[in-house]
Design a protein around this motif. Structure first.
Motif, mmCIF file in Angstrom:
data_model
loop_
_atom_site.group_PDB
_atom_site.id
_atom_site.type_symbol
_atom_site.label_atom_id
_atom_site.label_comp_id
_atom_site.label_asym_id
_atom_site.label_seq_id
_atom_site.Cartn_x
_atom_site.Cartn_y
_atom_site.Cartn_z
ATOM 1 N N LYS A 9 0.837 -1.198 0.000
ATOM 2 C CA LYS A 9 0.000 0.000 0.000
ATOM 3 C C LYS A 9 0.873 1.250 0.000
ATOM 4 O O LYS A 9 1.763 1.393 0.830
ATOM 5 N N VAL A 10 0.580 2.157 -0.947
ATOM 6 C CA VAL A 10 1.405 3.343 -1.149
ATOM 7 C C VAL A 10 0.549 4.598 -1.036
ATOM 8 O O VAL A 10 -0.553 4.669 -1.598
ATOM 9 N N GLY A 11 1.051 5.587 -0.295
ATOM 10 C CA GLY A 11 0.416 6.899 -0.232
ATOM 11 C C GLY A 11 1.332 7.930 -0.867
ATOM 12 O O GLY A 11 2.559 7.830 -0.761
ATOM 13 N N VAL A 12 0.758 8.937 -1.521
ATOM 14 C CA VAL A 12 1.535 9.982 -2.182
ATOM 15 C C VAL A 12 1.216 11.322 -1.532
ATOM 16 O O VAL A 12 0.037 11.712 -1.433
ATOM 17 N N VAL A 13 2.238 12.015 -1.079
ATOM 18 C CA VAL A 13 2.088 13.332 -0.462
ATOM 19 C C VAL A 13 2.626 14.372 -1.439
ATOM 20 O O VAL A 13 3.832 14.448 -1.678
ATOM 21 N N GLY A 14 1.727 15.153 -2.014
ATOM 22 C CA GLY A 14 2.093 16.152 -3.013
ATOM 23 C C GLY A 14 1.491 15.789 -4.352
ATOM 24 O O GLY A 14 1.567 14.630 -4.788
ATOM 25 N N VAL A 75 6.533 14.143 -2.299
ATOM 26 C CA VAL A 75 6.960 14.938 -3.461
ATOM 27 C C VAL A 75 6.251 16.287 -3.388
ATOM 28 O O VAL A 75 5.682 16.765 -4.367
ATOM 29 N N ALA A 76 6.290 16.890 -2.230
ATOM 30 C CA ALA A 76 5.548 18.125 -1.993
ATOM 31 C C ALA A 76 6.484 19.311 -1.796
ATOM 32 O O ALA A 76 6.700 20.124 -2.686
ATOM 33 N N HIS A 77 7.067 19.421 -0.600
ATOM 34 C CA HIS A 77 7.899 20.566 -0.233
ATOM 35 C C HIS A 77 8.688 20.167 1.008
ATOM 36 O O HIS A 77 8.200 19.388 1.842
ATOM 37 N N PRO A 78 9.922 20.667 1.158
ATOM 38 C CA PRO A 78 10.712 20.308 2.337
ATOM 39 C C PRO A 78 9.995 20.536 3.663
ATOM 40 O O PRO A 78 10.211 19.804 4.629
ATOM 41 N N GLN A 79 9.135 21.526 3.740
ATOM 42 C CA GLN A 79 8.436 21.803 4.991
ATOM 43 C C GLN A 79 7.587 20.613 5.444
ATOM 44 O O GLN A 79 7.385 20.416 6.646
ATOM 45 N N PHE A 154 16.637 28.647 1.181
ATOM 46 C CA PHE A 154 16.255 29.699 0.252
ATOM 47 C C PHE A 154 16.046 29.202 -1.172
ATOM 48 O O PHE A 154 15.567 29.954 -2.028
ATOM 49 N N ALA A 155 16.389 27.940 -1.443
ATOM 50 C CA ALA A 155 16.138 27.333 -2.752
ATOM 51 C C ALA A 155 15.674 25.895 -2.536
ATOM 52 O O ALA A 155 16.263 24.953 -3.056
ATOM 53 N N PRO A 156 14.607 25.698 -1.749
ATOM 54 C CA PRO A 156 14.217 24.337 -1.366
ATOM 55 C C PRO A 156 13.829 23.448 -2.533
ATOM 56 O O PRO A 156 13.969 22.232 -2.447
ATOM 57 N N ARG A 157 13.344 24.047 -3.627
ATOM 58 C CA ARG A 157 12.946 23.230 -4.780
ATOM 59 C C ARG A 157 14.086 23.024 -5.771
ATOM 60 O O ARG A 157 13.958 22.213 -6.691
ATOM 61 N N ASN A 158 15.169 23.744 -5.602
ATOM 62 C CA ASN A 158 16.278 23.664 -6.559
ATOM 63 C C ASN A 158 17.564 23.125 -5.946
ATOM 64 O O ASN A 158 18.609 23.156 -6.589
ATOM 65 N N SER A 159 17.505 22.638 -4.719
ATOM 66 C CA SER A 159 18.721 22.180 -4.038
ATOM 67 C C SER A 159 18.657 20.721 -3.612
ATOM 68 O O SER A 159 19.521 20.258 -2.865
ATOM 69 N N ASN A 160 17.661 19.973 -4.077
ATOM 70 C CA ASN A 160 17.501 18.603 -3.604
ATOM 71 C C ASN A 160 18.637 17.685 -4.038
ATOM 72 O O ASN A 160 19.040 16.791 -3.285
ATOM 73 N N THR A 161 19.176 17.884 -5.242
ATOM 74 C CA THR A 161 20.316 17.079 -5.671
ATOM 75 C C THR A 161 21.513 17.325 -4.762
ATOM 76 O O THR A 161 22.232 16.396 -4.378
ATOM 77 N N MET A 162 21.716 18.582 -4.384
ATOM 78 C CA MET A 162 22.826 18.927 -3.498
ATOM 79 C C MET A 162 22.613 18.334 -2.103
ATOM 80 O O MET A 162 23.554 17.838 -1.471
ATOM 81 N N ALA A 163 21.380 18.388 -1.636
ATOM 82 C CA ALA A 163 21.084 17.828 -0.320
ATOM 83 C C ALA A 163 21.301 16.321 -0.306
ATOM 84 O O ALA A 163 21.816 15.765 0.668
ATOM 85 N N ALA A 164 20.921 15.644 -1.402
ATOM 86 C CA ALA A 164 21.142 14.204 -1.489
ATOM 87 C C ALA A 164 22.640 13.891 -1.457
ATOM 88 O O ALA A 164 23.075 12.908 -0.837
ATOM 89 N N ALA A 165 23.438 14.740 -2.114
ATOM 90 C CA ALA A 165 24.890 14.545 -2.095
ATOM 91 C C ALA A 165 25.448 14.709 -0.690
ATOM 92 O O ALA A 165 26.336 13.958 -0.259
ATOM 93 N N ALA A 166 24.931 15.687 0.054
ATOM 94 C CA ALA A 166 25.387 15.902 1.426
ATOM 95 C C ALA A 166 25.060 14.703 2.315
ATOM 96 O O ALA A 166 25.855 14.324 3.181
ATOM 97 N N LEU A 167 23.904 14.100 2.094
ATOM 98 C CA LEU A 167 23.528 12.932 2.875
ATOM 99 C C LEU A 167 24.351 11.713 2.491
ATOM 100 O O LEU A 167 24.634 10.848 3.326
ATOM 101 N N ALA A 168 24.754 11.648 1.202
ATOM 102 C CA ALA A 168 25.543 10.515 0.731
ATOM 103 C C ALA A 168 27.001 10.612 1.172
ATOM 104 O O ALA A 168 27.745 9.636 1.075
#
Length: 251
Positions: A9-14, A75-79, A154-168
């Protein structure tokens, strides 16, 4: 996807472009893959009208436990992750589509040097705070260069690739991975991401280095590249193949 024969069972947020694509895939291909869409939530419920069956529309995210999801895809927003991530994890696995949310210091973990540069047309950015006031001064303008942690809010929709790199790269984290945001007037139909990784100097004084260059086709002014939609669907399928146990999945 469900090895025990029971639908996952899958739910989608956004319900923006990515959410719409995932919902469409789950409705059309989900049953044959052993996946059942159990809810869709969006900050603006009206956006789901006419396209999401009323029985699947979740009006209150706090009520998600009533749908008994195995996996929730954000797939909504970082908030949404910052405010509701912990609550979602009480009841389901979580695939995080906005990893920039995890730049919050309370969620940080501490490779060597890692730099991620994203360039696209200025119309493709959705900037907030002081970055929203930065003007392009020429054909190619660096809007930000510094720690990824300082960019994500300040760029929550344009920095997700960078954030993933930081976590990796936990030994570097959000404070030591460098993010660069570039407005390029020539990039009207694509997003360009360059990742530069270098290791510590070896016995000869030279360092191991890897440089990847990615071009993701995108509609003019789009925040989400075309290939990203397919990548999210593949990530969802990959998450559903994992053992069913609590956990956060990053995309």
């Amino acid at each position: 996807m469900a090895s025990d024969g029971v639908p996952r069972k899958v739910g989608v947020v956004g319900y923006g472009r990515l959410g719409q694509s995932l919902v469409s895939h789950l409705l059309t291909q989900g049953p044959e893959l052993g996946l059942e869409l159990v809810f869709v939530w969006n900050r603006d419920p009206g956006r789901m009208a006419g396209s999401v069956p009323p029985s699947l529309q979740l009006q209150n995210l706090a009520a998600l436990r009533e749908r008994h999801p195995d996996l929730v895809v954000e797939v909504a927003h970082p908030q949404i992750i910052q405010k509701s991530g912990a609550q979602i994890l009480r009841y389901a696995n979580l695939l995080v589509g906005s990893p920039s949310a995890l730049a919050d210091q309370a969620t940080e973990q501490r490779l060597q040097s890692l730099r991620v540069t994203m360039a696209t047309h200025p119309d493709g950015f959705r900037l907030e705070g002081p970055l929203a006031a930065v003007l392009s001064t020429g054909h190619r303008t660096v809007l930000y260069e510094g720690p990824v942690r300082g960019l994500c809010p300040f760029a929550p929709r344009n920095s997700n690739t960078m954030a993933a790199a930081a976590l990796a790269a936990p030994s570097l984290g959000f404070d030591r991975v460098v993010g660069v945001l570039v407005a390029d007037l020539s990039l009207t139909d694509r997003h360009v991401v360059d990742v530069e990784l270098s290791g510590p100097p070896g016995p000869t004084g030279r360092s191991f280095a890897v440089h990847t260059h990615r071009e993701n086709p995108a509609e003019p002014g789009a925040v989400t590249g075309s290939a990203t939609v397919t990548a999210f669907w593949r990530s969802l399928l990959g998450c559903c193949q994992l053992p069913s146990r609590p956990g956060i999945h990053l995309c």
